[in-house]
Design a protein around this motif. Structure first.
Motif, PDB file in Angstrom:
ATOM      1  N   ASP A   1       0.996   1.693   5.657  1.00 24.55           N
ATOM      2  CA  ASP A   1       0.622   2.748   4.719  1.00 24.55           C
ATOM      3  C   ASP A   1       0.333   2.179   3.335  1.00 24.55           C
ATOM      4  O   ASP A   1      -0.575   2.629   2.635  1.00 24.55           O
ATOM      5  N   MET A   2       1.107   1.177   2.918  1.00 27.08           N
ATOM      6  CA  MET A   2       0.887   0.587   1.611  1.00 27.08           C
ATOM      7  C   MET A   2      -0.475  -0.104   1.519  1.00 27.08           C
ATOM      8  O   MET A   2      -1.058  -0.213   0.441  1.00 27.08           O
ATOM      9  N   GLU A   3      -0.978  -0.576   2.655  1.00 30.15           N
ATOM     10  CA  GLU A   3      -2.266  -1.259   2.667  1.00 30.15           C
ATOM     11  C   GLU A   3      -3.438  -0.309   2.904  1.00 30.15           C
ATOM     12  O   GLU A   3      -4.596  -0.738   2.844  1.00 30.15           O
ATOM     13  N   THR A   4      -3.143   0.958   3.165  1.00 24.89           N
ATOM     14  CA  THR A   4      -4.202   1.909   3.493  1.00 24.89           C
ATOM     15  C   THR A   4      -5.140   2.115   2.317  1.00 24.89           C
ATOM     16  O   THR A   4      -4.715   2.328   1.188  1.00 24.89           O
ATOM     17  N   LEU A   5      -6.439   2.077   2.601  1.00 21.73           N
ATOM     18  CA  LEU A   5      -7.444   2.311   1.578  1.00 21.73           C
ATOM     19  C   LEU A   5      -7.659   3.802   1.374  1.00 21.73           C
ATOM     20  O   LEU A   5      -7.591   4.587   2.313  1.00 21.73           O
ATOM     21  N   SER A   6      -7.936   4.199   0.157  1.00 25.05           N
ATOM     22  CA  SER A   6      -8.307   5.579  -0.130  1.00 25.05           C
ATOM     23  C   SER A   6      -9.775   5.765   0.243  1.00 25.05           C
ATOM     24  O   SER A   6     -10.467   4.834   0.645  1.00 25.05           O
ATOM     25  N   GLU A   7     -10.252   6.998   0.098  1.00 22.68           N
ATOM     26  CA  GLU A   7     -11.622   7.310   0.457  1.00 22.68           C
ATOM     27  C   GLU A   7     -12.630   6.484  -0.338  1.00 22.68           C
ATOM     28  O   GLU A   7     -13.731   6.203   0.128  1.00 22.68           O
ATOM     29  N   ASP A   8     -12.274   6.079  -1.557  1.00 24.34           N
ATOM     30  CA  ASP A   8     -13.202   5.313  -2.393  1.00 24.34           C
ATOM     31  C   ASP A   8     -13.016   3.807  -2.231  1.00 24.34           C
ATOM     32  O   ASP A   8     -13.634   3.021  -2.942  1.00 24.34           O
ATOM     33  N   GLY A   9     -12.159   3.402  -1.283  1.00 19.34           N
ATOM     34  CA  GLY A   9     -11.970   1.981  -1.028  1.00 19.34           C
ATOM     35  C   GLY A   9     -10.936   1.317  -1.891  1.00 19.34           C
ATOM     36  O   GLY A   9     -10.789   0.093  -1.847  1.00 19.34           O
ATOM     37  N   THR A  10     -10.205   2.078  -2.698  1.00 20.15           N
ATOM     38  CA  THR A  10      -9.191   1.512  -3.583  1.00 20.15           C
ATOM     39  C   THR A  10      -7.889   1.274  -2.825  1.00 20.15           C
ATOM     40  O   THR A  10      -7.451   2.106  -2.059  1.00 20.15           O
ATOM     41  N   SER A  11      -7.271   0.135  -3.056  1.00 19.24           N
ATOM     42  CA  SER A  11      -5.973  -0.154  -2.463  1.00 19.24           C
ATOM     43  C   SER A  11      -5.085  -0.792  -3.508  1.00 19.24           C
ATOM     44  O   SER A  11      -5.497  -1.722  -4.204  1.00 19.24           O
ATOM     45  N   LEU A  12      -3.862  -0.288  -3.647  1.00 21.58           N
ATOM     46  CA  LEU A  12      -2.943  -0.850  -4.631  1.00 21.58           C
ATOM     47  C   LEU A  12      -2.278  -2.125  -4.138  1.00 21.58           C
ATOM     48  O   LEU A  12      -1.920  -2.993  -4.938  1.00 21.58           O
ATOM     49  N   PHE A  13      -2.105  -2.236  -2.810  1.00 28.91           N
ATOM     50  CA  PHE A  13      -1.383  -3.372  -2.240  1.00 28.91           C
ATOM     51  C   PHE A  13      -2.172  -4.001  -1.102  1.00 28.91           C
ATOM     52  O   PHE A  13      -2.963  -3.347  -0.436  1.00 28.91           O
ATOM     53  N   LYS A  14      -1.913  -5.282  -0.886  1.00 33.30           N
ATOM     54  CA  LYS A  14      -2.456  -5.965   0.283  1.00 33.30           C
ATOM     55  C   LYS A  14      -1.459  -7.020   0.741  1.00 33.30           C
ATOM     56  O   LYS A  14      -0.503  -7.349   0.027  1.00 33.30           O
ATOM     57  N   ASN A  15      -1.676  -7.513   1.960  1.00 29.29           N
ATOM     58  CA  ASN A  15      -0.798  -8.535   2.554  1.00 29.29           C
ATOM     59  C   ASN A  15       0.665  -8.093   2.526  1.00 29.29           C
ATOM     60  O   ASN A  15       1.563  -8.887   2.208  1.00 29.29           O
ATOM     61  N   VAL A  16       0.895  -6.832   2.871  1.00 27.80           N
ATOM     62  CA  VAL A  16       2.266  -6.304   2.867  1.00 27.80           C
ATOM     63  C   VAL A  16       2.957  -6.642   4.189  1.00 27.80           C
ATOM     64  O   VAL A  16       2.397  -6.429   5.265  1.00 27.80           O
ATOM     65  N   ASP A  17       4.154  -7.175   4.103  1.00 28.02           N
ATOM     66  CA  ASP A  17       4.927  -7.493   5.296  1.00 28.02           C
ATOM     67  C   ASP A  17       6.394  -7.208   5.019  1.00 28.02           C
ATOM     68  O   ASP A  17       6.941  -7.631   3.993  1.00 28.02           O
ATOM     69  N   ALA A  18       7.029  -6.459   5.905  1.00 31.25           N
ATOM     70  CA  ALA A  18       8.454  -6.145   5.781  1.00 31.25           C
ATOM     71  C   ALA A  18       9.102  -6.310   7.149  1.00 31.25           C
ATOM     72  O   ALA A  18       8.601  -5.781   8.143  1.00 31.25           O
ATOM     73  N   GLU A  19      10.197  -7.041   7.202  1.00 34.40           N
ATOM     74  CA  GLU A  19      10.838  -7.333   8.482  1.00 34.40           C
ATOM     75  C   GLU A  19      12.356  -7.249   8.387  1.00 34.40           C
ATOM     76  O   GLU A  19      12.939  -7.483   7.321  1.00 34.40           O
ATOM     77  N   MET A  20      12.968  -6.920   9.522  1.00 35.58           N
ATOM     78  CA  MET A  20      14.420  -6.982   9.669  1.00 35.58           C
ATOM     79  C   MET A  20      14.716  -7.806  10.915  1.00 35.58           C
ATOM     80  O   MET A  20      14.190  -7.513  11.997  1.00 35.58           O
ATOM     81  N   LYS A  21      15.519  -8.864  10.763  1.00 36.94           N
ATOM     82  CA  LYS A  21      15.914  -9.691  11.888  1.00 36.94           C
ATOM     83  C   LYS A  21      17.415  -9.540  12.090  1.00 36.94           C
ATOM     84  O   LYS A  21      18.208  -9.967  11.239  1.00 36.94           O
ATOM     85  N   ALA A  22      17.793  -8.921  13.204  1.00 40.61           N
ATOM     86  CA  ALA A  22      19.205  -8.668  13.488  1.00 40.61           C
ATOM     87  C   ALA A  22      19.845  -9.895  14.134  1.00 40.61           C
ATOM     88  O   ALA A  22      19.351 -10.413  15.139  1.00 40.61           O
ATOM     89  N   GLY A  23      20.926 -10.376  13.526  1.00 43.28           N
ATOM     90  CA  GLY A  23      21.674 -11.485  14.097  1.00 43.28           C
ATOM     91  C   GLY A  23      23.010 -10.994  14.641  1.00 43.28           C
ATOM     92  O   GLY A  23      23.375  -9.829  14.468  1.00 43.28           O
TER      93      GLY A  23
END
Length: 220
Positions: free
Chosen positions: A92-114
């Protein structure tokens, strides 16, 4: 899930004209990663109160409120989105608006359970919002752009933050990133938390094993 961030680019664009005329645009984005794998994002938009007009935002259903940021009073609105997973938040953070504007790119979020420790990571690049090149010859434009737009981006992660880049760690454990509206900004962080389910599960397994061994010994 509703992709409310698709509207952020359009909201930024519609408010940009007012910002150009008044030098008074505020955008705030708060993200939260939770230890159960869900996430949330709150986006806030505002224009300095003395320059605000009823048609400043192209959003009919917005609940306009007054709020203060760094001693300045703004008129604007905010929206909150909930996500069932970190992946949904990143998309969602990388989603472009109708005019092609995006506030964020290369967004990655992870959880690794040990078994005993869970690890969390987040990284994103904030776009060059005002289009300047942040060069020496562009100083005049950069100063003007910076005065026109204030952009706040913060992140709250589970557990204890171990590493972060591009910001400062607050007493409450959240990170406020330093965003330059005239350049791309890399924001990243890592945190860890104890996996109590794994810890208690291991303890329980050990207790059961000891009980079984004692029972066998007693029978013998």
């Amino acid at each position: 899930m509703t992709r409310k961030l698709k509207k952020i680019g359009a909201a930024l664009l519609s408010a940009a004209m007012a910002a150009v005329l008044s030098g008074c645009m505020y955008v705030g984005v708060k993200t939260e990663l939770r230890d159960n794998g869900t996430a949330a994002l709150t986006a806030k938009f505002g224009i300095l109160k003395e320059y605000y007009t009823d048609d400043a935002f192209d959003k009919e259903d917005a609940e306009i409120k007054s709020y203060t940021v760094n001693g300045k009073e703004y008129m604007g609105y905010e929206e909150t989105s909930e996500y069932a997973s970190y992946a949904e938040l990143a998309a969602d953070m990388e989603t472009l608006s109708e005019d092609g504007t995006s506030l964020f790119k290369n967004v990655d979020a992870e959880m690794k359970a040990g078994l005993f420790v869970n690890k969390y990571s987040f990284t994103a690049t904030v776009a060059n919002l005002m289009g300047g090149d942040d060069s020496a010859e562009d100083d005049e434009y950069s100063d003007m752009a910076s005065s026109m737009l204030t952009f706040d981006f913060s992140l709250k992660m589970p557990g204890s933050v171990k590493n972060y880049e591009g910001g400062v760690l607050n007493p409450d454990g959240s990170i406020t990133f330093n965003v330059n509206p005239n350049a791309e900004c890399i924001c990243s962080a890592e945190s860890t938390s104890l996996n109590f389910v794994g810890i208690f599960g291991t303890i329980a397994a050990v207790i059961i094993l000891i009980a079984v061994l004692l029972l066998r010994k007693k029978k013998n």
